[in-house]
Design a protein around this motif. Structure first.
Motif, PDB file in Angstrom:
ATOM      1  N   UNK A  79      -9.851   2.178   6.666  1.00  0.00           N
ATOM      2  CA  UNK A  79      -8.673   1.685   7.364  1.00  0.00           C
ATOM      3  C   UNK A  79      -7.437   1.719   6.464  1.00  0.00           C
ATOM      4  N   UNK A  80      -7.633   1.388   5.194  1.00  0.00           N
ATOM      5  CA  UNK A  80      -6.502   1.419   4.263  1.00  0.00           C
ATOM      6  C   UNK A  80      -5.952   2.833   4.125  1.00  0.00           C
ATOM      7  N   UNK A  81      -6.832   3.822   3.957  1.00  0.00           N
ATOM      8  CA  UNK A  81      -6.371   5.205   3.836  1.00  0.00           C
ATOM      9  C   UNK A  81      -5.660   5.666   5.100  1.00  0.00           C
ATOM     10  N   UNK A 135      -0.588  -4.597   9.591  1.00  0.00           N
ATOM     11  CA  UNK A 135      -1.446  -3.484   9.228  1.00  0.00           C
ATOM     12  C   UNK A 135      -1.035  -2.872   7.892  1.00  0.00           C
ATOM     13  N   UNK A 136       0.276  -2.734   7.693  1.00  0.00           N
ATOM     14  CA  UNK A 136       0.769  -2.156   6.453  1.00  0.00           C
ATOM     15  C   UNK A 136       0.432  -3.014   5.251  1.00  0.00           C
ATOM     16  N   UNK A 137       0.624  -4.320   5.380  1.00  0.00           N
ATOM     17  CA  UNK A 137       0.319  -5.218   4.269  1.00  0.00           C
ATOM     18  C   UNK A 137      -1.170  -5.235   3.956  1.00  0.00           C
ATOM     19  N   UNK A 138      -2.009  -5.204   4.996  1.00  0.00           N
ATOM     20  CA  UNK A 138      -3.458  -5.189   4.772  1.00  0.00           C
ATOM     21  C   UNK A 138      -3.884  -3.920   4.044  1.00  0.00           C
ATOM     22  N   UNK A 139      -3.309  -2.783   4.439  1.00  0.00           N
ATOM     23  CA  UNK A 139      -3.645  -1.520   3.783  1.00  0.00           C
ATOM     24  C   UNK A 139      -3.216  -1.533   2.322  1.00  0.00           C
ATOM     25  N   UNK A 140      -2.034  -2.031   2.048  1.00  0.00           N
ATOM     26  CA  UNK A 140      -1.539  -2.081   0.678  1.00  0.00           C
ATOM     27  C   UNK A 140      -2.365  -3.044  -0.173  1.00  0.00           C
TER      28      UNK A 140
END
Length: 320
Positions: free
Chosen positions: A186-188, A205-210
């Motif tokens: 999911x992060x990728x 979503x962006x913060x979780x990926x980072x």
């Protein structure tokens, strides 16, 4: 994991088998190579199912690949692909945005169901990883995802995060870490969508990926700098580009703090070295793993494993 190599086929059939069974049947692309060069063709790939996605590592001698409209109609994918270039580089063409090259160590992304052509830039051929993530498995269903023609990542700050996530996926595959694999996939995916302007970095979503990517990078930096007795939160936070407070917050989501992770990795490394180099002095191993003194190493090792390092070394390796 599924692994296949052209060595399993007679030399005169290798490229034809690769083209018809592997390229067309498995990847949904058309492969081409001059007939006079086919006898020397070599190709191999591995495929792992991780976190709802497929991770492919492919190595092959030089040939050209096309994903045509006919290929797409015959084998639709509806997935996004994140590419990590490992070889000499590659060329992509036949695109709305024009041709481009992807260099060694770089990343690119695309939706599977848009046409393209690609070929290696160097004589060594292809070497790359491809993470194929079904759109149905993404947390966002923005319609722009299906318009992602192949394109390199231009945000260089994302490159170490992407590299750490790809490396982390390989490690979770070896350790059968299902939940870790899902978060890395999911992060990728969402880092790719940040790059393409579909997900905002400051969004949930962006913060979780980072966060996931930075934690993966922090762990890799710890492993890389274990020998450095000055390995500290400030050093790793600076390398990642975050505050020390933010770094500690990343580790709050895990079972171990930053300092516990460092100690655990140093102990694991020392155990490996004692097994791999039984003639090496324990004091030398302790120093090479970053322990500030032999006394500290003995104290920490005994607290973790209930025995002294020498007693561990004396055990048969099967029980270690």
């Amino acid at each position: 994991m599924f692994h296949w190599c052209t060595d399993e086929v007679e030399p005169h059939d290798r490229f034809d088998f690769w083209r018809e069974v592997r390229s067309k049947g498995l990847f949904g692309v058309t492969a081409e190579l001059e007939r006079e060069r086919r006898a020397d063709f070599f190709g191999e790939f591995s495929l792992r199912q991780l976190g709802g996605a497929g991770l492919v590592e492919l190595k092959a001698s030089h040939y050209t690949v096309e994903r045509s409209t006919a290929d797409i109609a015959r084998a639709p994918g509806d997935a996004i692909c994140v590419y990590q270039q490992l070889g000499d580089g590659g060329w992509f063409g036949g695109l709305r945005g024009g041709d481009f090259a992807i260099t060694n160590g770089s990343f690119a992304t695309s939706h599977t169901d848009l046409p393209y052509r690609t070929a290696p830039l160097g004589t060594a051929g292809f070497h790359l990883r491809i993470l194929k993530i079904p759109v149905s498995g993404l947390s966002t269903q923005d319609k722009r995802i299906r318009e992602l023609a192949p394109k390199t990542f231009n945000d260089h700050a994302l490159a170490p995060l992407l590299g750490a996530c790809f490396a982390g996926l390989g490690e979770t595959a070896a350790d059968d870490g299902g939940s870790d694999a899902a978060s890395l996939v999911q992060a990728l995916a969402h880092l790719a969508l940040i790059e393409r302007g579909i997900v905002r970095p400051g969004s949930r979503l962006g913060q979780a990926a980072l966060r996931t990517a930075r934690l993966s990078l922090a762990r890799r930096l710890i492993a890389r700098h274990l020998q450095n007795q000055g390995l500290a939160p400030a050093m790793v936070a600076d390398l990642i580009g975050v505050s020390v407070r933010h770094l500690h917050m990343l580790f709050e989501t895990t079972e171990k703090s930053f300092s516990q992770t460092v100690t655990d990795e140093r102990l694991k490394q020392s155990r490996r070295l004692m097994r791999e180099a039984p003639e090496r002095l324990i004091a030398d191993i302790a120093t090479s793993c970053g322990f500030e003194s032999l006394a500290t190493y003995y104290r920490v090792f005994n607290a973790a494993y209930g025995m002294a390092p020498g007693d561990f070394r004396a055990q048969p390796s099967e029980t270690g």
